[in-house]
Write an enzyme that holds these catalytic residues in place. Structure first.
Site, PDB file in Angstrom:
ATOM      1  N   LYS A 151      82.934  27.697  54.954  1.00 17.43           N
ATOM      2  CA  LYS A 151      83.050  25.970  55.285  1.00 17.43           C
ATOM      3  C   LYS A 151      83.902  25.427  56.251  1.00 17.43           C
ATOM      4  O   LYS A 151      84.934  26.412  56.756  1.00 17.43           O
ATOM      5  CB  LYS A 151      83.615  25.390  53.929  1.00 17.43           C
ATOM      6  CG  LYS A 151      83.706  23.921  53.883  1.00 17.43           C
ATOM      7  CD  LYS A 151      84.041  23.197  52.777  1.00 17.43           C
ATOM      8  CE  LYS A 151      85.631  23.189  52.307  1.00 17.43           C
ATOM      9  NZ  LYS A 151      86.587  22.711  53.311  1.00 17.43           N
ATOM     10  N   ASP A 193      91.331  26.561  52.107  1.00 17.67           N
ATOM     11  CA  ASP A 193      92.770  26.881  53.156  1.00 17.67           C
ATOM     12  C   ASP A 193      93.656  26.107  52.364  1.00 17.67           C
ATOM     13  O   ASP A 193      95.015  26.162  52.681  1.00 17.67           O
ATOM     14  CB  ASP A 193      92.284  26.323  54.390  1.00 17.67           C
ATOM     15  CG  ASP A 193      91.844  24.963  54.647  1.00 17.67           C
ATOM     16  OD1 ASP A 193      91.806  24.211  53.717  1.00 17.67           O
ATOM     17  OD2 ASP A 193      91.838  24.525  55.918  1.00 17.67           O
ATOM     18  N   GLU A 216      85.303  22.139  59.040  1.00 17.42           N
ATOM     19  CA  GLU A 216      85.563  20.712  58.815  1.00 17.42           C
ATOM     20  C   GLU A 216      85.060  19.868  60.273  1.00 17.42           C
ATOM     21  O   GLU A 216      85.143  20.695  61.433  1.00 17.42           O
ATOM     22  CB  GLU A 216      87.099  20.510  58.684  1.00 17.42           C
ATOM     23  CG  GLU A 216      87.588  20.899  57.350  1.00 17.42           C
ATOM     24  CD  GLU A 216      89.015  20.536  57.276  1.00 17.42           C
ATOM     25  OE1 GLU A 216      89.612  19.842  58.315  1.00 17.42           O
ATOM     26  OE2 GLU A 216      89.830  20.866  56.309  1.00 17.42           O
ATOM     27  N   GLU A 243      85.233  13.891  51.355  1.00 13.60           N
ATOM     28  CA  GLU A 243      86.589  13.917  50.989  1.00 13.60           C
ATOM     29  C   GLU A 243      87.060  12.558  51.150  1.00 13.60           C
ATOM     30  O   GLU A 243      87.195  12.262  52.312  1.00 13.60           O
ATOM     31  CB  GLU A 243      87.425  14.998  51.577  1.00 13.60           C
ATOM     32  CG  GLU A 243      88.815  14.927  51.096  1.00 13.60           C
ATOM     33  CD  GLU A 243      89.664  16.199  51.278  1.00 13.60           C
ATOM     34  OE1 GLU A 243      90.936  16.259  50.750  1.00 13.60           O
ATOM     35  OE2 GLU A 243      89.336  17.201  51.861  1.00 13.60           O
TER      36      GLU A 243
END
Length: 271
Positions: A120, A51, A122, A189
């Site tokens: 994916k 994204d 989050e 991350e």
């Protein structure tokens, strides 16, 4: 030569085996057919249709504005250019957080219309129901913990996450939960390298780091950053392998000069 170089298609199972064999996993982003073709030909194991397209393709400040339809379009373009890599597509902000039914609908559209091999998303315990529903439908899910850019307004900063004990403990707990729920891999991350090492050793699914040290099972970078198209983005974790910004602006300037001075096209370039 990599032991996996003969494999036609990389699958989620390939990545699990790579962790087991202690072979590092490589992932780069791509958002269009031409780039995907080059990234795939270069030998990366996985391609993330991130994204981050909201930033590097559309010029938005955050990843929040990009829509599911736009992400599906980018994914379709990438899939057409790929022969070998596993294509993972981000489900954008607002398409899975509110309820698990919506999450499943979003993931199904990404697989059916986008042609992605996996999605994916989050977050940890907060999105447990969504992950469970998507995995139970037979759709591979890659998790994402640490700095989660879709929550930027909640965090208020892009700084390193999980430096405090409480947040680090929650991250380890979330990583174990994502494994239990059936995620096949996990992006970490911008977290301290020692924490990323701890997480990597405590779960049996692969971890893919960005700004999370060398002990993750693999690494991911945004393609535009890695090849130096973004001149102003210089985080500590980024290694630039090219300086395309300079190369391309130089080529454009030369083209402009040649046209203005009637050096292009020449006789050989004319019919």
């Amino acid at each position: 030569m990599s032991v996996h170089s003969e494999i036609k298609k990389i699958t989620t199972e390939t990545l699990r085996k790579m962790k087991f064999d202690k072979e590092k996993i490589t992932m780069l982003t791509a958002y269009d057919f031409t780039t995907a073709k080059m990234v795939d030909a270069g030998g990366t194991d996985a391609i993330l249709v991130g994204d981050s397209a909201a930033n590097v393709m559309a010029g938005f400040e955050t990843t929040l504005p990009i829509t599911l339809d736009q992400m599906i379009y980018h994914t379709q373009c990438v899939v057409r250019g790929v022969n070998r890599a596993l294509v993972v597509a981000d489900l954008p902000f607002g398409t899975y957080q509110s309820n698990s039914e919506k999450a499943l609908d979003s993931a199904v559209r990404m697989m059916k219309e986008g042609g992605a091999h996996a999605v994916k998303i989050e977050g940890g315990a907060e999105i447990e129901d969504s992950i469970r529903k998507i995995v139970n439908a037979g759709i591979p899910v890659m998790g994402h913990l640490g700095l989660t850019p879709q929550s930027i307004y909640q965090f208020g900063t892009y700084k390193v996450r999980a430096k405090e004990d409480a947040e680090a403990e929650k991250l380890i707990k979330d990583a174990k939960l994502l494994e239990e729920l059936g995620c096949f891999a996990l992006v970490l991350e911008k977290i301290p390298a020692d924490l990323a090492k701890k997480v990597t050793e405590s779960i049996s699914i692969p971890t893919i780091g960005i700004g999370a040290g060398a002990d993750c099972d693999g690494q991911v970078l945004v393609y535009h950053d890695m090849v130096g198209m973004n001149k102003d983005f210089t985080p500590k974790f980024l290694r630039r392998y090219l300086d395309l910004y300079t190369e391309i602006t130089g080529a454009v300037a030369q083209y402009v000069k040649d046209v203005k001075e009637v050096n292009f096209p020449n006789d050989k370039e004319s019919y």
